[in-house]
Write an enzyme that holds these catalytic residues in place. Structure first.
Site, PDB file in Angstrom:
ATOM      1  N   GLU A  55      -0.874   0.620  -1.926  1.00 18.02           N
ATOM      2  CA  GLU A  55      -0.048   1.049  -3.064  1.00 18.02           C
ATOM      3  C   GLU A  55       0.935  -0.027  -3.510  1.00 18.02           C
ATOM      4  O   GLU A  55       2.052   0.249  -3.914  1.00 18.02           O
ATOM      5  CB  GLU A  55       0.653   2.366  -2.746  1.00 18.02           C
TER       6      GLU A  55
ATOM      7  N   GLU B 261      -6.223   8.371   0.192  1.00 11.84           N
ATOM      8  CA  GLU B 261      -5.307   9.508   0.254  1.00 11.84           C
ATOM      9  C   GLU B 261      -5.560  10.365  -0.970  1.00 11.84           C
ATOM     10  O   GLU B 261      -5.614   9.841  -2.091  1.00 11.84           O
ATOM     11  CB  GLU B 261      -3.843   9.077   0.205  1.00 11.84           C
TER      12      GLU B 261
END
Length: 316
Positions: A143, A248
């Site tokens: 991320e 995720e």
């Protein structure tokens, strides 16, 4: 993205890298060895793996709720954590699971890593990883394009960091580590786009996506289907030719049917995202109730998802 760290433990700090973008930050020296990766030995030829982050219940209870033991187990580790020797990774071997290790470099100056100041620790992790019974998926500094912003949203620094970690660890760890590069499904406003952080084909075995349906609990979000969440970033990653992992994901309850959202996952993978070779559910109540058991309908839907033959790929 949701805060991924468990409330009771500080499992943080990682590694990763980005792509070539103009920057005044440190870059690898021209004579630095680049160790090409030979592709993934773990990625299934057809279908995909199911994975879980066990944030809600002990693994045995969660596995009972979904009806089987998923092929992949996600765990978060800090920069200094001895993850190859951890109880989680050892337990994954005993349970027949592939470890997805999210290595997070919280509190670390990425320029220090590029300068070699952490090389002794990296070599020790590499030596331990080389002795693992089976390969792990190492998701380094995920991320980078969104909330985490490793290196201050400087793609050049991030790429140099990811490459340096790779080039210290990979020659020693060899095929015991497969390298994952997983941006968030959306970029932070005003920050460089995800692909600016891509370390390069020689450094990455899997590309990945972290993405969630946040629902309508606040005015900043709207209900999004699984395809809405993942589709745009998938279209960016698929041309890179790597297996893709949804590293995720989950859905909120507010604003629609979570059960219906879950039921859309496999059709979306099969018809629109065939390069996805693993999907990992984030099972914890954090910013939203991401849990499998957030409602009886959601739990039944995840149980049906786990039983779908598309997610029954065998681990080599």
């Amino acid at each position: 993205m949701p805060s991924r760290r468990p409330a009771a433990a500080a499992l943080l700090l990682v590694l990763l890298a980005g792509c070539s973008a103009p920057s005044t930050s440190p870059t690898p020296p021209p004579d630095e060895v680049v160790s090409p990766v030979g592709g993934s030995a773990l990625a299934p030829a057809e279908g995909a793996y199911l994975g879980l982050y066990y944030g809600d219940r002990p693994p045995v209870e969660t596995d009972a709720a979904v009806g089987r033991t998923p092929q992949v187990h996600l765990t978060y580790v800090g920069w200094e954590d001895d993850w190859p020797r951890s109880a989680e990774v050892r337990g994954d071997v005993d349970r027949g699971q592939v470890s997805l290790v999210s290595w997070e470099p919280f509190g670390v100056d990425l320029a220090d890593v590029v300068a070699g100041r952490h090389d002794a620790m990296l070599r020790e992790r590499a030596r331990a990883a080389a002795r693992l019974e089976r390969p792990v998926l190492l998701d380094l500094a995920a991320e980078m394009n969104e909330e985490e912003g490793w290196g201050g949203h400087d793609p050049g620094l991030y790429v140099a960091f990811y490459r340096h970690v790779h080039d210290v660890v990979a020659p020693v760890a060899g095929d015991r580590v497969e390298w994952v590069w997983a941006p968030n499904n959306v970029d932070s406003p005003g920050a460089p786009p995800a692909l600016d952080y891509y370390p390069g084909d020689a450094y990455v075995d899997w590309t990945g996506i972290d993405g969630y349906n946040w629902g309508t609990e606040d005015d900043d979000h709207a209900w999004e289907s699984f395809a809405d969440v993942m589709g745009p970033m998938y279209e960016e990653l698929e041309p890179l030719g790597k297996p893709v992992i949804v590293a995720e994901t989950s859905s909120a309850e507010d604003g629609g049917s979570k059960a219906a959202w879950v039921a859309e996952v496999v059709p979306s993978l099969r018809e629109e995202m065939p390069a996805v070779r693993a999907l990992v559910w984030f099972d914890v109540d954090k910013e939203r109730d991401w849990r499998i058991g957030s409602s009886p309908g959601a739990e039944a839907a995840v149980r049906a998802l786990a039983a779908d033959p598309y997610l029954a790929a065998e681990v080599p």
